[in-house]
Design an enzyme around this catalytic site. Structure first.
Site: not given
Ligand SMILES: NC(=O)c1ccc[n+]([C@@H]2O[C@H](COP(=O)([O-])OP(=O)(O)OC[C@H]3O[C@@H](n4cnc5c(N)ncnc54)[C@H](O)[C@@H]3O)[C@@H](O)[C@H]2O)c1
Length: 260
Positions: A16, A18, A37, A58-59, A153, A166, A170, A201
Site C-alpha cells: 500500500s 509509499l 505486508d 508481521d514486522v 515522518s 508516533y 519515528k 495514501t
Molecule cells: N502517508 C503519509 O502522509 C505519511 C507521512 C509520514 C510518514 N508516513 C509513514 O510512511 C509509511 C507508509 O505509510 P503509507 O502512508 O504508505 O501507509 P499505508 O497504510 O498506505 O501503508 C502501510 C502499509 O504497512 C502495512 N503494515 C502495517 N503494520 C504492519 C506490520 N506490523 N507488519 C507488516 N506490514 C504492516 C499495512 O498493511 C500497509 O499496507 C508508514 O511508516 C507511515 O508512518 C506516511
C-alpha cells in the site's frame, strides 16, 4: 548501485501507499521485488501486477519476519535492497479531560508500546536481519553490498497533539539511522531515512475532502499532498547514489506541522 534484474529488493509495507509506489518503481527497472505486508489481498494483487512476490509478514513478529526473508531469498536470492515502509499511526493525548463530564482520561500504555513495536522495533528487526544477509554477498565493483531506506515522518521533529507515541517511534528511526550506517560502514551497506510530510495514501483516503483540502493548503509549496511516486523517487535516489549515507531527509513541500 545500479538497479536491474540482478538486484533483489524487499519492501516492507509494500502492499500500500509509499511502499507500493516504491515497489512499482523498483520493478520498473527489472528489480526482483518481494513485498512484506499484513494485507494479503492488496499484496498478492500488487505482486501479480509487478511480477514480484508477496510474503505475509508481521514486522512485530520474529518468526513471521524470518519466514518472510526465507521465502523471498528462496525465490529471488539474497536482497541487496531493503525499503522499510511498514508503519501505522494513532492519535491519543498524553492525558486529557472529557469535555462533557470532566473525567480525567489516562493514556493507554499498551497503545504506546504497539506503535513503538511496529514503527521502531519492526523497522530495526528488518534492518538487522537484512543486513546480516547482505554480509554474505560479494561486494559490487565499488565495494557496496547493499542499501537500506527507512521511513520516519516529519512528526519525528514536529509532532502534533496526540502523536506522542508516533513521534517517539519515528524519532527513534531518525536516531538510529547514523549509528546503523556506522555499524555497517565496514561492510559496504548504506542506510538512509526519509521523513515524509503529508502524502496521499490509503492512510489519508478515508479523510473527508475538506480535511484533505485543508491539509493541502497548509503546504507552503507545492500546495498539494505528496504523491507516493515522489517518495519512491527519493527512495530510488538513496539506493542508487553511492555517496548517500547516514542521512535523514524531509520530503514535505516545506511544511512544518502546527500543534494540531
Ligand atoms: N502517508 C503519509 O502522509 C505519511 C507521512 C509520514 C510518514 N508516513 C509513514 O510512511 C509509511 C507508509 O505509510 P503509507 O502512508 O504508505 O501507509 P499505508 O497504510 O498506505 O501503508 C502501510 C502499509 O504497512 C502495512 N503494515 C502495517 N503494520 C504492519 C506490520 N506490523 N507488519 C507488516 N506490514 C504492516 C499495512 O498493511 C500497509 O499496507 C508508514 O511508516 C507511515 O508512518 C506516511
Amino acid at each position: 548501485m545500479q538497479l536491474d534484474a540482478t538486484i533483489a529488493a524487499i519492501v516492507t509495507g509494500g502492499a500500500s501507499g509509499l511502499g507500493a509506489a516504491t515497489a512499482r518503481r523498483l520493478a520498473s527497472h527489472g528489480v526482483k521485488v518481494a513485498l512484506f505486508d499484513l494485507n494479503e489481498a492488496a499484496g498478492e494483487a500488487l505482486a501479480r501486477e509487478i511480477g514480484g512476490l508477496f510474503c505475509a509478514v508481521d514486522v512485530t513478529n520474529e518468526a513471521s519476519v524470518d519466514a518472510g526473508f526465507a521465502k523471498a531469498r528462496a525465490a529471488h536470492g539474497q536482497e541487496r535492497v531493503l525499503v522499510n515502509c511498514a508503519g501505522t499511526g494513532n492519535a491519543v493525548k498524553t492525558a486529557s479531560r472529557d469535555k462533557a463530564t470532566g473525567e480525567i482520561k489516562h493514556f493507554p500504555l499498551a497503545n504506546f508500546d504497539r506503535i513503538i513495536q511496529i514503527n521502531l522495533v519492526g523497522t530495526f528487526r528488518c534492518i538487522a536481519k537484512s543486513a546480516a544477509g547482505m554480509l554474505t554477498l560479494e561486494p559490487l565493483a565499488d565495494g557496496e553490498r547493499g542499501a537500506i531506506v527507512n521511513t520516519a515522518s516529519v512528526a519525528a521533529v514536529d509532532g502534533q497533539m496526540g502523536q506522542a507515541s508516533y513521534s517517539a517511534s519515528k524519532a527513534g528511526v531518525v536516531g538510529m539511522t547514523l549509528p546503523v550506517a556506522r555499524d555497517l560502514m565496514g561492510e559496504g551497506i548504506r542506510v538512509n531515512t526519509i521523513l515524509p510530510g503529508i502524502f496521499d495514501t490509503p492512510l489519508l483516503q478515508g479523510a473527508p475532502d475538506n480535511v484533505k483540502a485543508a491539509l493541502a493548503a497548509s503546504v507552503p509549496f507545492p500546495k498539494r499532498l505528496g504523491n507516493p511516486a515522489e517518495y519512491a523517487h527519493l527512495a530510488e535516489t538513496m539506493i542508487t547514489n553511492g555517496y548517500f549515507n547516514g542521512e535523514c531527509v524531509r520530503l514535505d513541500g516545506a511544511i512544518r506541522m502546527a500543534p494540531r
